[in-house]
Design an enzyme around this catalytic site. Structure first.
Site, mmCIF file in Angstrom:
data_model
loop_
_atom_site.group_PDB
_atom_site.id
_atom_site.type_symbol
_atom_site.label_atom_id
_atom_site.label_comp_id
_atom_site.label_asym_id
_atom_site.label_seq_id
_atom_site.Cartn_x
_atom_site.Cartn_y
_atom_site.Cartn_z
ATOM 1 C CB CYS A 129 -15.684 79.860 -14.239
ATOM 2 S SG CYS A 129 -17.086 81.545 -14.055
ATOM 3 C CG HIS B 110 -10.800 81.540 -9.778
ATOM 4 N ND1 HIS B 110 -11.768 80.460 -9.822
ATOM 5 C CD2 HIS B 110 -10.055 80.513 -9.231
ATOM 6 C CE1 HIS B 110 -12.074 79.539 -9.177
ATOM 7 N NE2 HIS B 110 -11.056 79.140 -8.054
ATOM 8 C CD GLU C 118 -12.095 78.487 -16.490
ATOM 9 O OE1 GLU C 118 -12.171 78.864 -17.326
ATOM 10 O OE2 GLU C 118 -12.469 79.255 -15.048
ATOM 11 C CG ASP C 119 -13.473 76.866 -11.146
ATOM 12 O OD1 ASP C 119 -12.936 77.255 -11.935
ATOM 13 O OD2 ASP C 119 -14.601 77.576 -10.631
#
Ligand code: CIR
Length: 273
Positions: free
Chosen positions: A268, A181, A85-86
Site C-alpha cells: 500500500c 484489504h 496504492e488505495d
C-alpha cells in the site's frame, strides 16, 4: 508533479499481465499519520520518527529493486494518504482512479490524480467504492477483493476498465472478511503461488493457483511485494522468509512494525508501474 506512463510495448514480466515495473510513486507520511484509520490499535500508537525511518527503508528498497521513485509531499489533511496504492490502480497506460469508502480518505484520489496526468484516466463513479489495496494482478488473472472498502459496483467498473484495455483476461471477485484489504491477507509471492494470512476468511475458492496459508503468528507477512526479480517482505517472519528465499534471489526484509500499527503493508505504500 506529473509522471509519465509506462510504454506498453515491453514484454510481460513477473506480474504476468503487466509490463515489468520501472517506476513507483510514493507519498511521505504526514505528521498527522497517527490520526489515520486502523483496526490494529491493540498494537499501540506508532512513532512518527520510526514510521519515517520505515518509509525511508522502503523507498531505498524500491530503488535497489531498480525503480525510479517519485516522492510526493506529505499532506497533513489526509493522515492515510501515504497509502497511495488505495487511490488508483495502474495498468499499462491507464490509471483507474478509485473511490475510497471512508469519509476520512475520500479526496485522496483527487490528491493523487495530478501525479497521474500522463496516464489515460478512468474514474470510479456513482455508488462505487473501491480501493487499490483490494486489487491483485497475478500471473494469469486479476483478483478483486469484495471487502468493507470495495463493493461490487466498484469491482465491476474496474473489471470493465481492465478488460477494455487489456483484452478478455480473467478477473475474479473474491469476497472475504477478517482483514482490511485483499492484499493485506493474500498476495502472489511467485507466479501462481499465493501466500495467505489465516485471519483472512475467503468466501470463495481460488482455483488453479497454489495457496500457502502461513502460521497465524506470521499472518501479517502474507502481504509481500514482488518487483520484477526482487521481493520485499516484512522482517521477522521466518516461514515467509524461507519461502521468499526459495523463489527469489533478491529478498529485502523491511522493518514494518510501525506501518502495521496503522493497518498498512508493503503493497500500500507505493504505486508501481
Ligand atoms: C486504512 O485503514 O485505510 C489505512 N490506515 C491503511 C490502508 C492500507 N492500505 C492497503 O493495505 N492497501
Amino acid at each position: 508533479m506529473t509522471t509519465p506512463p509506462v510504454p506498453t510495448d515491453r514484454p510481460a514480466a513477473f506480474n504476468g499481465l503487466l509490463p515489468p515495473f520501472i517506476r513507483a510513486i510514493v507519498r511521505r507520511p504526514a505528521a498527522s499519520f497517527a490520526k489515520g484509520l486502523t483496526n490494529r490499535a491493540y498494537l499501540g500508537v506508532p512513532s512518527y520518527e520510526a514510521t519515517l525511518a520505515a518509509f525511508d527503508s522502503y523507498v531505498a528498497a524500491l530503488r535497489t529493486a531498480g525503480l525510479e521513485v517519485t516522492e510526493l509531499e506529505a499532506d497533513e489533511s489526509y493522515p492515510d494518504a501515504h497509502f497511495v496504492e488505495d487511490a488508483a490502480v495502474l495498468f499499462n497506460d491507464t490509471a483507474f482512479i478509485c473511490r475510497p469508502a471512508t469519509p476520512s480518505r475520500r479526496g485522496e484520489e483527487q490528491l493523487m490524480a495530478p501525479a497521474l496526468a500522463g496516464f489515460r484516466r478512468v474514474y470510479a463513479e456513482g455508488d462505487a467504492t473501491i480501493e487499490g489495496g483490494d486489487v491483485l494482478f497475478c500471473k494469469d488473472r486479476v483478483l478483486i477483493g469484495l471487502s468493507r472498502r470495495t463493493n461490487r459496483v466498484g469491482a465491476e467498473q474496474l473489471k470493465r476498465a481492465i478488460q477494455e484495455r487489456l483484452g478478455d483476461i480473467r478477473v475474479d471477485f473474491i469476497p472475504f472478511t477478517g482483514v482490511l484489504h485483499l492484499k493485506t491477507g493474500l498476495t502472489e509471492l511467485a507466479p501462481g503461488l499465493l501466500v495467505h494470512d489465516p485471519h483472512m476468511k475467503l468466501e470463495t475458492d481460488i482455483l488453479g493457483m497454489e495457496v500457502v496459508t502461513l502460521p497465524p503468528e506470521e499472518g501479517y507477512a502474507a502481504s509481500v511485494l514482488p518487483i520484477n526479480q526482487h521481493i520485499l517482505i516484512a522482517d521477522g517472519f521466518p516461514t515467509l522468509a524461507a519461502l521468499a528465499a526459495e523463489h527469489h534471489n533478491e529478498v529485502h526484509a523491511l522493518p514494518m512494525a510501525e506501518i502495521e500499527k496503522m493497518d498498512g503493508g508493503l503493497t500500500c505504500l507505493s504505486l508501481r508501474y
